[in-house]
Design a protein around this motif. Structure first.
Motif, mmCIF file in Angstrom:
data_model
loop_
_atom_site.group_PDB
_atom_site.id
_atom_site.type_symbol
_atom_site.label_atom_id
_atom_site.label_comp_id
_atom_site.label_asym_id
_atom_site.label_seq_id
_atom_site.Cartn_x
_atom_site.Cartn_y
_atom_site.Cartn_z
ATOM 1 N N GLU A 76 0.736 -1.254 0.019
ATOM 2 C CA GLU A 76 0.126 -0.022 0.171
ATOM 3 C C GLU A 76 1.080 1.080 -0.008
ATOM 4 O O GLU A 76 1.609 1.491 1.095
ATOM 5 N N LEU A 77 0.941 2.116 -1.194
ATOM 6 C CA LEU A 77 1.616 3.327 -1.270
ATOM 7 C C LEU A 77 0.842 4.279 -0.965
ATOM 8 O O LEU A 77 -0.637 4.314 -1.356
ATOM 9 N N VAL A 78 1.098 5.424 -0.216
ATOM 10 C CA VAL A 78 0.546 6.655 0.064
ATOM 11 C C VAL A 78 1.170 7.696 -0.400
ATOM 12 O O VAL A 78 2.448 7.782 -0.014
ATOM 13 N N THR A 89 0.847 9.422 -12.590
ATOM 14 C CA THR A 89 0.391 9.374 -13.780
ATOM 15 C C THR A 89 0.335 7.926 -14.376
ATOM 16 O O THR A 89 -0.446 7.262 -14.653
ATOM 17 N N ALA A 90 1.489 7.408 -14.160
ATOM 18 C CA ALA A 90 1.754 6.160 -14.787
ATOM 19 C C ALA A 90 1.021 5.031 -14.062
ATOM 20 O O ALA A 90 0.432 3.994 -14.502
ATOM 21 N N ALA A 91 1.153 5.049 -12.918
ATOM 22 C CA ALA A 91 0.505 4.055 -11.697
ATOM 23 C C ALA A 91 -1.096 4.215 -12.144
ATOM 24 O O ALA A 91 -1.717 3.187 -11.970
ATOM 25 N N ILE A 92 -1.635 5.394 -12.148
ATOM 26 C CA ILE A 92 -3.136 5.606 -12.360
ATOM 27 C C ILE A 92 -3.256 4.866 -13.551
ATOM 28 O O ILE A 92 -4.482 4.114 -13.726
ATOM 29 N N ALA A 128 -6.099 2.718 -7.396
ATOM 30 C CA ALA A 128 -5.577 4.140 -7.297
ATOM 31 C C ALA A 128 -6.656 5.111 -6.942
ATOM 32 O O ALA A 128 -7.640 5.465 -7.900
ATOM 33 N N SER A 129 -6.774 5.357 -5.575
ATOM 34 C CA SER A 129 -7.878 6.260 -5.067
ATOM 35 C C SER A 129 -7.268 7.433 -4.567
ATOM 36 O O SER A 129 -6.335 7.446 -4.064
ATOM 37 N N LEU A 141 -2.913 10.123 -2.761
ATOM 38 C CA LEU A 141 -3.202 9.197 -3.912
ATOM 39 C C LEU A 141 -2.859 7.875 -3.309
ATOM 40 O O LEU A 141 -1.429 7.778 -2.773
ATOM 41 N N ASN A 142 -3.868 7.011 -3.164
ATOM 42 C CA ASN A 142 -3.443 5.592 -2.317
ATOM 43 C C ASN A 142 -3.334 4.742 -3.731
ATOM 44 O O ASN A 142 -4.337 4.364 -4.393
ATOM 45 N N LEU A 143 -2.326 3.886 -3.762
ATOM 46 C CA LEU A 143 -1.970 2.876 -4.715
ATOM 47 C C LEU A 143 -1.995 1.651 -3.882
ATOM 48 O O LEU A 143 -1.180 1.396 -3.064
ATOM 49 N N SER A 144 -2.668 0.462 -4.339
ATOM 50 C CA SER A 144 -2.605 -0.868 -3.825
ATOM 51 C C SER A 144 -1.945 -1.623 -4.972
ATOM 52 O O SER A 144 -2.414 -1.635 -6.108
#
Length: 159
Positions: A76-78, A89-92, A128-129, A141-144
């Motif tokens: 989980e990245l914050v 942008t790439a992760a989204i 990506a929320s 931006l929270n990335l799982s």
């Protein structure tokens, strides 16, 4: 013994990378073009855990536990939300795809003149929320990341 702070660590996203039967090695990631995901606040955790398989032996009145297949819990990245950051942008964009992507984590632990330790793996960007919270909060931006491979560990090295 030397320990290090998480401060200064960096996360990078690469391109689409297919799963494989064998464990990945460092050279599998050598042709990647990396884009840093900036404004990180938290990295979460990274590593494997075995699934539990149980068997209850009637004659022994004992449940036996075996190790099954291995999986990594989501990483989980914050991040502080930055519309202009190419890594975010790439992760989204990766979240909208079904493919696994290459990832690299680089720690701030290089010896004087040496190279830092790194972790390499492939993962699906599962979510990506955006989180907005209260008036005195930074939008996040929270990335799982669903890790779908072994984690390749590269230790820091002297010059």
């Amino acid at each position: 013994m030397t320990i290090y702070a998480t401060a200064g660590a960096k996360v990078f996203i690469g391109g689409v990378m297919a799963q494989q039967s064998d464990d990945f090695v460092e050279s599998d990631f050598s042709s990647e073009t990396w884009v840093q995901i900036k404004e990180l606040e938290a990295l979460g955790s990274l590593g494997d855990a075995a699934e539990e398989i149980t068997f209850s032996a009637i004659g022994e009145a004992r449940t036996k536990r075996l190790k099954g297949s291995r999986a990594s819990p989501p990483m989980e990245l914050v991040c502080g939300l930055d519309y202009s950051d190419a890594g975010q942008t790439a992760a989204i964009a990766a979240e909208k795809e079904i493919h696994d992507y290459a990832f690299k984590v680089e720690f701030n632990d290089a010896p004087e003149g040496g190279t830092p330790s790194e972790r390499y793996f492939i993962a699906k960007v599962a979510s990506a929320s955006e989180a907005y919270d209260t008036a005195n909060s930074v939008m996040k931006l929270n990335l799982s990341l669903w890790v779908n491979s072994n984690v390749v560990r590269v230790d820091a090295a002297e010059a």
